[in-house]
Design a protein around this motif. Structure first.
Motif, PDB file in Angstrom:
ATOM      1  N   LEU A 380     -46.796  31.379  -3.314  1.00 44.23           N
ATOM      2  CA  LEU A 380     -48.016  31.233  -4.108  1.00 44.23           C
ATOM      3  C   LEU A 380     -47.781  30.278  -5.264  1.00 44.23           C
ATOM      4  O   LEU A 380     -46.692  30.260  -5.862  1.00 44.23           O
ATOM      5  CB  LEU A 380     -48.480  32.591  -4.654  1.00 44.23           C
ATOM      6  CG  LEU A 380     -48.931  33.641  -3.631  1.00 44.23           C
ATOM      7  CD1 LEU A 380     -49.128  34.986  -4.308  1.00 44.23           C
ATOM      8  CD2 LEU A 380     -50.211  33.211  -2.935  1.00 44.23           C
ATOM      9  N   GLU A 381     -48.779  29.492  -5.599  1.00 48.70           N
ATOM     10  CA  GLU A 381     -48.749  28.650  -6.785  1.00 48.70           C
ATOM     11  C   GLU A 381     -48.926  29.530  -8.007  1.00 48.70           C
ATOM     12  O   GLU A 381     -49.770  30.442  -8.016  1.00 48.70           O
ATOM     13  CB  GLU A 381     -49.852  27.603  -6.716  1.00 48.70           C
ATOM     14  CG  GLU A 381     -49.730  26.500  -7.754  1.00 48.70           C
ATOM     15  CD  GLU A 381     -50.847  25.484  -7.638  1.00 48.70           C
ATOM     16  OE1 GLU A 381     -50.678  24.369  -8.146  1.00 48.70           O
ATOM     17  OE2 GLU A 381     -51.900  25.806  -7.057  1.00 48.70           O
ATOM     18  N   THR A 382     -48.150  29.285  -9.048  1.00 50.22           N
ATOM     19  CA  THR A 382     -48.185  30.129 -10.247  1.00 50.22           C
ATOM     20  C   THR A 382     -48.587  29.326 -11.471  1.00 50.22           C
ATOM     21  O   THR A 382     -48.551  28.093 -11.472  1.00 50.22           O
ATOM     22  CB  THR A 382     -46.811  30.773 -10.496  1.00 50.22           C
ATOM     23  OG1 THR A 382     -45.827  29.737 -10.712  1.00 50.22           O
ATOM     24  CG2 THR A 382     -46.382  31.640  -9.323  1.00 50.22           C
ATOM     25  N   GLU A 383     -48.953  30.042 -12.521  1.00 46.31           N
ATOM     26  CA  GLU A 383     -49.222  29.447 -13.822  1.00 46.31           C
ATOM     27  C   GLU A 383     -48.649  30.364 -14.895  1.00 46.31           C
ATOM     28  O   GLU A 383     -48.534  31.580 -14.696  1.00 46.31           O
ATOM     29  CB  GLU A 383     -50.726  29.249 -14.034  1.00 46.31           C
ATOM     30  CG  GLU A 383     -51.529  30.525 -14.050  1.00 46.31           C
ATOM     31  CD  GLU A 383     -53.012  30.283 -14.274  1.00 46.31           C
ATOM     32  OE1 GLU A 383     -53.373  29.124 -14.518  1.00 46.31           O
ATOM     33  OE2 GLU A 383     -53.789  31.246 -14.206  1.00 46.31           O
ATOM     34  N   THR A 384     -48.284  29.766 -16.013  1.00 47.85           N
ATOM     35  CA  THR A 384     -47.695  30.520 -17.110  1.00 47.85           C
ATOM     36  C   THR A 384     -48.637  30.507 -18.297  1.00 47.85           C
ATOM     37  O   THR A 384     -49.014  29.440 -18.794  1.00 47.85           O
ATOM     38  CB  THR A 384     -46.335  29.936 -17.516  1.00 47.85           C
ATOM     39  OG1 THR A 384     -45.459  29.958 -16.386  1.00 47.85           O
ATOM     40  CG2 THR A 384     -45.716  30.748 -18.648  1.00 47.85           C
ATOM     41  N   VAL A 385     -49.044  31.690 -18.737  1.00 50.60           N
ATOM     42  CA  VAL A 385     -49.944  31.852 -19.878  1.00 50.60           C
ATOM     43  C   VAL A 385     -49.294  32.803 -20.865  1.00 50.60           C
ATOM     44  O   VAL A 385     -48.937  33.929 -20.512  1.00 50.60           O
ATOM     45  CB  VAL A 385     -51.323  32.389 -19.437  1.00 50.60           C
ATOM     46  CG1 VAL A 385     -52.229  32.561 -20.650  1.00 50.60           C
ATOM     47  CG2 VAL A 385     -51.963  31.454 -18.420  1.00 50.60           C
ATOM     48  N   ASN A 386     -49.117  32.313 -22.103  1.00 54.06           N
ATOM     49  CA  ASN A 386     -48.496  33.125 -23.158  1.00 54.06           C
ATOM     50  C   ASN A 386     -47.134  33.667 -22.740  1.00 54.06           C
ATOM     51  O   ASN A 386     -46.783  34.833 -23.003  1.00 54.06           O
ATOM     52  CB  ASN A 386     -49.418  34.280 -23.551  1.00 54.06           C
ATOM     53  CG  ASN A 386     -50.724  33.807 -24.139  1.00 54.06           C
ATOM     54  OD1 ASN A 386     -50.783  32.769 -24.810  1.00 54.06           O
ATOM     55  ND2 ASN A 386     -51.796  34.556 -23.885  1.00 54.06           N
ATOM     56  N   GLY A 387     -46.380  32.824 -22.052  1.00 56.04           N
ATOM     57  CA  GLY A 387     -45.034  33.205 -21.656  1.00 56.04           C
ATOM     58  C   GLY A 387     -44.956  34.088 -20.424  1.00 56.04           C
ATOM     59  O   GLY A 387     -43.860  34.476 -20.012  1.00 56.04           O
ATOM     60  N   VAL A 388     -46.100  34.428 -19.807  1.00 52.72           N
ATOM     61  CA  VAL A 388     -46.123  35.288 -18.625  1.00 52.72           C
ATOM     62  C   VAL A 388     -46.523  34.443 -17.420  1.00 52.72           C
ATOM     63  O   VAL A 388     -47.556  33.780 -17.439  1.00 52.72           O
ATOM     64  CB  VAL A 388     -47.095  36.466 -18.804  1.00 52.72           C
ATOM     65  CG1 VAL A 388     -47.111  37.336 -17.547  1.00 52.72           C
ATOM     66  CG2 VAL A 388     -46.703  37.294 -20.022  1.00 52.72           C
ATOM     67  N   THR A 389     -45.708  34.484 -16.352  1.00 51.53           N
ATOM     68  CA  THR A 389     -45.979  33.722 -15.144  1.00 51.53           C
ATOM     69  C   THR A 389     -46.625  34.613 -14.090  1.00 51.53           C
ATOM     70  O   THR A 389     -46.070  35.662 -13.740  1.00 51.53           O
ATOM     71  CB  THR A 389     -44.679  33.110 -14.583  1.00 51.53           C
ATOM     72  OG1 THR A 389     -44.097  32.260 -15.583  1.00 51.53           O
ATOM     73  CG2 THR A 389     -44.959  32.295 -13.337  1.00 51.53           C
TER      74      THR A 389
END
Length: 499
Positions: A380-389
């Protein structure tokens, strides 16, 4: 016919009219060729800067300087006479260019301190993306092609030169070139998307940096066509002093040079030369079919041949050259003619190292490259927001890919050619210090192709048996919903699902 990819397409209200009753047949002479989604980004980025003190009038000025006749009709004639006449008779002029030519001819120039400095920075950030969303459905009897590509033509040329008379005291030349380029190309078939291509499905991502020669008028076997569109600048570069080498064969050029008019007479007291070139490339090329996607599975209403090949490919291709030097280069036709006429040495006229009683110099050229190339079936493609992936999309079921009797290709490739040239040196009668460093730092070079196992969300464990929810359709059992590969532990299941 071009239709927007909206969930609803409005064709307008039909008109009620009386028909004649005659039968009509509408037939297209073209077969449907398939579906193609592509994002192509062509980026041409260039910086060019030169500082020159004391340089002589050149034939090139007749092509590139708009002030040769501005304010004084004798300017062009003055340049011609200065280049080709052994005894120059200055003509009265009323322009800055005419005054400059007269001063050069009569040796009236700065006899104390001269500084030339050039500094330039280039920052580029490009992104090309093709994403098939989670609710998207593409189906055709033809071919489905999803592709993202970036072609990055990047060049930099920074130079500082000083041409001093013999009675000068100090000459300083400094050139700094900084380039930072980032390119990201991604082609993603999202979780839960459905893609069906009777003639195959292609998922491709590509990043390319061509060599300077390939981008010049000499490349691509189209030199006549390219030259005709840019004739005057091309001729100016050809006779400008380097035969176009710094522009047509080198992507990144940083050079600082100092030349005396005649080294056999009194020397400069001191010369200081320095050039610095820092070039950084950061690239990502990713092609992925995510968990939960259905490829060549939903075939209702589609005429499917026996072979439905699927390819997931990603590539990064970089070819670049760089130069950092401390040399005054003047191979222009007029300077060569003057050398022959005066009998000067080549090292005093055409290719000149910094000359002086004291000569100090140094050059540094550094390439830093970080390439990430990925071709994945699964994951899966992931993204990191506020240090959480976290995953961007969540699969509703297993990944299913059918190729019929055709192949499944998953490939990632990197091609890297970096040439960094360094040159140093000086010509000192008392104290000489010079050095050069050429560095190629391959910070990261990753080419990763894989058929991944099921995501953690869709993995089940039952009594020591592990069921793989990553599914590949059996070509001999086309009527079913897919054959689930099973195995005990890693002995069968992992080998079948991962490579």
């Amino acid at each position: 016919v071009t239709l927007p990819l909206d969930t609803t397409v409005e064709f307008g209200t039909p008109q009620a009219v009386a028909m004649s009753g005659t039968a009509h047949t509408l037939a297209s002479t073209l077969d449907a060729s398939g579906i193609s989604l592509s994002a192509k980004l062509k980026s041409s980025d260039q910086q060019s800067l030169k500082a020159a003190n004391g340089s002589e009038p050149k034939l090139k000025d007749l092509l590139t300087r708009g002030d040769t006749d501005y304010g004084d009709s004798n300017n062009a004639q003055n340049i011609w006479d200065y280049v080709f006449r052994s005894k120059y008779d200055t003509k009265t002029g009323n322009s800055a260019l005419s005054d400059l030519i007269q001063k050069q001819a009569n040796g009236v120039t700065n006899d104390a301190f001269t500084l030339s400095g050039s500094g330039s920075g280039l920052t580029v950030e490009n992104t090309a993306r093709v994403v098939l969303g989670s609710t998207a459905t593409l189906a055709t009897a033809g071919k489905v092609s999803l592709a993202s590509s970036i072609a990055e033509k990047v060049k930099s040329n920074v130079e500082a030169t000083v041409s001093k008379p013999n009675k000068g005291e100090l000459a300083v030349a400094l050139a700094i070139d900084v380039v930072d380029v980032s390119n990201t190309a991604r082609t993603i078939v999202g979780a839960n998307a459905s893609v069906t291509g009777g003639e195959g499905v292609v998922v491709d991502s590509k990043v390319v940096y061509p060599w300077a020669f390939q981008s010049s008028w000499l490349g691509k076997n189209q030199w006549a066509e390219n030259l005709s569109g840019d004739t005057i600048p091309t001729l100016a570069k050809l006779i400008g002093g380097k035969f176009g080498v710094d522009d047509w064969f080198v992507n990144h050029w940083a050079n600082a040079g100092v030349k005396q008019n005649n080294f056999t007479d009194k020397q400069l007291k001191a010369t200081l030369t320095s050039s610095l070139a820092l070039v950084t490339f950061t690239n990502e090329s990713t092609a992925r079919i995510e968990d939960g996607a259905r490829v060549n599975v939903d075939t209702a209403g589609i005429s499917m041949p026996a072979a439905n090949p699927v390819s997931v490919t990603a590539s990064t291709d970089v070819a670049q050259t760089g130069f950092a030097g401390l040399v005054y280069i003047d191979l222009s036709p007029d300077n060569i003619y003057k050398k022959i006429r005066r009998g000067d040495k080549t090292t005093n006229s055409l290719l000149v190292a910094a000359q002086g009683e004291t000569s100090i110099g140094g050059s540094v050229g550094m390439f830093t490259v970080d390439n990430t190339t990925q071709a994945y079936v699964g994951g899966l493609e992931t993204e990191t927001v506020n240090g959480v992936t976290r995953p961007i999309r969540t699969p509703n079921g297993p990944l299913r890919v059918s190729t019929g009797s055709g192949p499944l290709e998953v490939a990632a490739s990197n091609s890297l050619l970096i040439v960094q040239l360094g040159q140093g040196g000086g010509d000192a009668s008392s104290l000489g210090i010079s050095g050069t460093a050429a560095v190629v730092n391959v910070k990261g070079q990753k080419a990763d192709a894989a058929i991944l196992g099921a995501s953690d969300q869709s993995r089940r464990r039952q009594g020591g048996r592990q069921r793989r929810r990553h599914l590949l359709r059996d070509p001999d059992r086309r009527g079913g919903d897919g054959v689930e590969e099973q195995g005990r532990g890693r002995e069968h299941g992992d080998r079948a699902g991962e490579s």
